[in-house]
Enzyme design. Structure first.
Site, short mmCIF file in Angstrom:
data_model
loop_
_atom_site.label_atom_id
_atom_site.label_comp_id
_atom_site.label_asym_id
_atom_site.label_seq_id
_atom_site.Cartn_x
_atom_site.Cartn_y
_atom_site.Cartn_z
N GLU A 288 73.97 -28.29 66.54
CA GLU A 288 72.56 -28.09 66.21
C GLU A 288 72.12 -26.72 66.69
OE1 GLU A 288 70.68 -32.37 67.25
OE2 GLU A 288 71.48 -31.21 68.92
N GLY A 382 69.32 -34.90 68.84
CA GLY A 382 70.43 -35.18 67.94
C GLY A 382 71.61 -35.83 68.60
#
Length: 506
Positions: A288, A382
């Site tokens: 990410e 995430g």
């Protein structure tokens, strides 16, 4: 001055001040703003909205990719603008309002937000506020240092405000890979087959008629607060290096390993930095947030390619990594977070996921979000997207917090973000617990023996042995499982008084 960045002349008339753009907001709107972990967020319009709210109060539901920089969450929450917020935040002021019940916060896996918008389980989005490097000749939006949820926000929104930020280098154009999945239930496979795969466009395709305002800005992203590696994080990196060398020796991986993912934060960043001095090479990242460690590994010749959805670096790296992006650009891709975090892709690529825990229990359950089980810190982010689908799900934490008053290894976590079924490896500076293929009782002995700090290890063993006498597949003393957290709440420390509190009743 800005027209080389605003390449569709028909849109020049849309340029206005932040204050004018702020008049487009209405009470009760659902607003999607760009920004992912302090990168690529709109910087002027949100401030003008807060100033407007001082005399014209209004509240919105605010959706982002992740956390916002430049104190935007604080400014908006202090102004009373935020009624509901999702899916992630890090601001202390907003956090206080969330924990006081003043702002309704929905903590959510970062891959899911736009899926829910697209299927109309959330929304609709009334207004999107997106930071851009440029607007193309077709009226499409070139993002800046993050993609996050910006692409879907812009595509799904009724109207769009765009901030063109001249402080971001024009060389960012071409870095992005904008791909939007087709609609379920007849969705095509997502064709990412390596970290290097390019499958989309370099700009966000929108109907330019939806652009309601364009604001020209000149303000940098907030820089990350990243502590340098210390003895503990170097020890954690060393334990992980030993684990990966073991995997290589067993023939399960080569020295190039498999694509790496690292969560945000000082510990995860420091752990990856430790790989600069490792025997591994030709590494790739499918992650990410790309932090300082990404660029340190590039410069050390260890990392060949990195795919993420934002670039968030410290002040020491800002000029080099962001303003000097052209030198790194051939080795980088920024994607929408629903692609960077997509379970299908993570499982296909066999990602090694390294994320940070607040605390872990003796059976491998992980709490990433709630202090004492009740008070939100930041959000799950995430980490769940990756942990559930990774080739190897690793959680790292220092064994102690608050100067030794708190143990990060506890009998039972009071809030579970990642259950024991999704956790393969736990690492502290004390050691590493490889939990793959272990039953609960074996896991407990492994976690206590390898990861707990010596000052808490005997108390954890006392708890576990007493629980075993009660029996069960996963032995616990329910009346004492949270005694450590109760003690921390009441005394500020988890340390046992002399004589201990663990029951020996069978």
């Amino acid at each position: 001055m800005y027209r080389d960045r605003l390449r569709m002349p028909a849109l020049w008339s849309k340029v206005m001040s932040p204050e004018q753009a702020a008049t487009l907001f209405r009470d009760g709107m659902v607003v999607g703003m760009s920004g992912f972990t302090r990168a690529g967020d709109a910087k002027e319009v949100p401030v003008a909205l807060a100033e407007r709210a001082a005399t014209d109060p209004l509240k919105i539901t605010l959706l982002t990719g992740a956390s916002l920089g430049n104190d935007i969450d604080r400014i908006l929450s202090d102004a009373g603008v935020i009624a509901r917020r999702m899916p992630f935040q890090v601001d202390p002021g907003l956090r206080r309002r969330i924990n006081n019940g003043e702002v309704m916060f929905i903590d959510q896996h970062l891959s899911e937000t736009v899926e829910m918008l697209r299927s109309r389980q959330l929304g609709p989005i009334d207004l999107a506020v997106i930071e851009a490097t440029a607007i193309t000749e077709e009226g499409h939006i070139v993002p800046t240092t993050s993609v996050g949820n910006s692409a879907s926000f812009a595509i799904l929104a009724e109207r769009i405000i765009i901030e063109i930020n001249l402080n971001h280098p024009a060389a960012l154009e071409g870095l992005h890979d904008i791909y939007i999945p087709t609609y379920r239930p007849h969705r095509d496979p997502i064709p990412v087959v390596s970290a290097r795969s390019r499958i989309g466009m370099t700009a966000i395709p929108i109907d330019p008629a939806k652009i309601a305002a364009i604001v020209i800005t000149q303000k940098n992203d907030s820089t990350a607060r990243i502590d340098p590696p210390d003895d503990d994080t170097r020890a954690i990196a060393g334990h992980l290096s030993d684990l990966f060398l073991h995997e290589v020796k067993k023939g399960r991986m080569g020295l190039t390993l498999q694509p790496m993912q690292s969560g945000i934060g000082a510990i995860a960043n420091a752990v990856l930095t430790g790989f600069v001095d490792s025997p591994f090479h030709g590494l790739t990242m499918y992650s990410e947030v790309l932090q300082d460690s990404t660029f340190e590994l590039f410069d050390a010749g260890k990392l060949d390619f990195a795919s993420g959805c934002s670039i968030t670096v410290s002040g020491a790296w800002y000029d080099r990594a962001i303003l000097g992006i052209e030198s790194y650009k051939p080795r980088l891709i920024l994607r929408p977070q629903e692609i960077s975090n997509h379970p299908e892709v993570i499982r296909r690529l066999g990602v090694i996921a390294i994320n940070t825990a607040l605390e872990c229990d003796i059976y491998g359950n992980v709490n990433s979000t709630h202090v004492n089980g009740t008070h939100m810190m930041n959000g799950i982010g995430g980490s769940g997207d990756f942990a559930r689908n990774a080739h190897m799900a690793i959680f790292v934490t220092k064994s102690l917090a608050k100067g030794g008053a708190i143990s990060s290894i506890v009998p039972m976590v009071p809030h579970v973000d990642h259950n024991e079924h999704d956790v393969d490896v736990i690492v502290t500076e004390c050691g590493l617990a490889d939990l793959r293929g272990l039953a609960p009782r074996e896991r407990a002995e492994c976690v206590i023996g390898n990861c707990a700090h010596p000052s808490y290890r005997e108390a954890l063993l006392d708890y576990y042995r007493a629980a075993v006498r009660r029996g069960g597949q996963t032995p616990h003393l329910l009346e004492e499982a949270f005694a450590w957290h109760v003690r921390a709440r009441e005394t500020g420390s988890m340390r046992l008084p002399i004589g201990g509190l663990v029951s020996t009743t069978p």
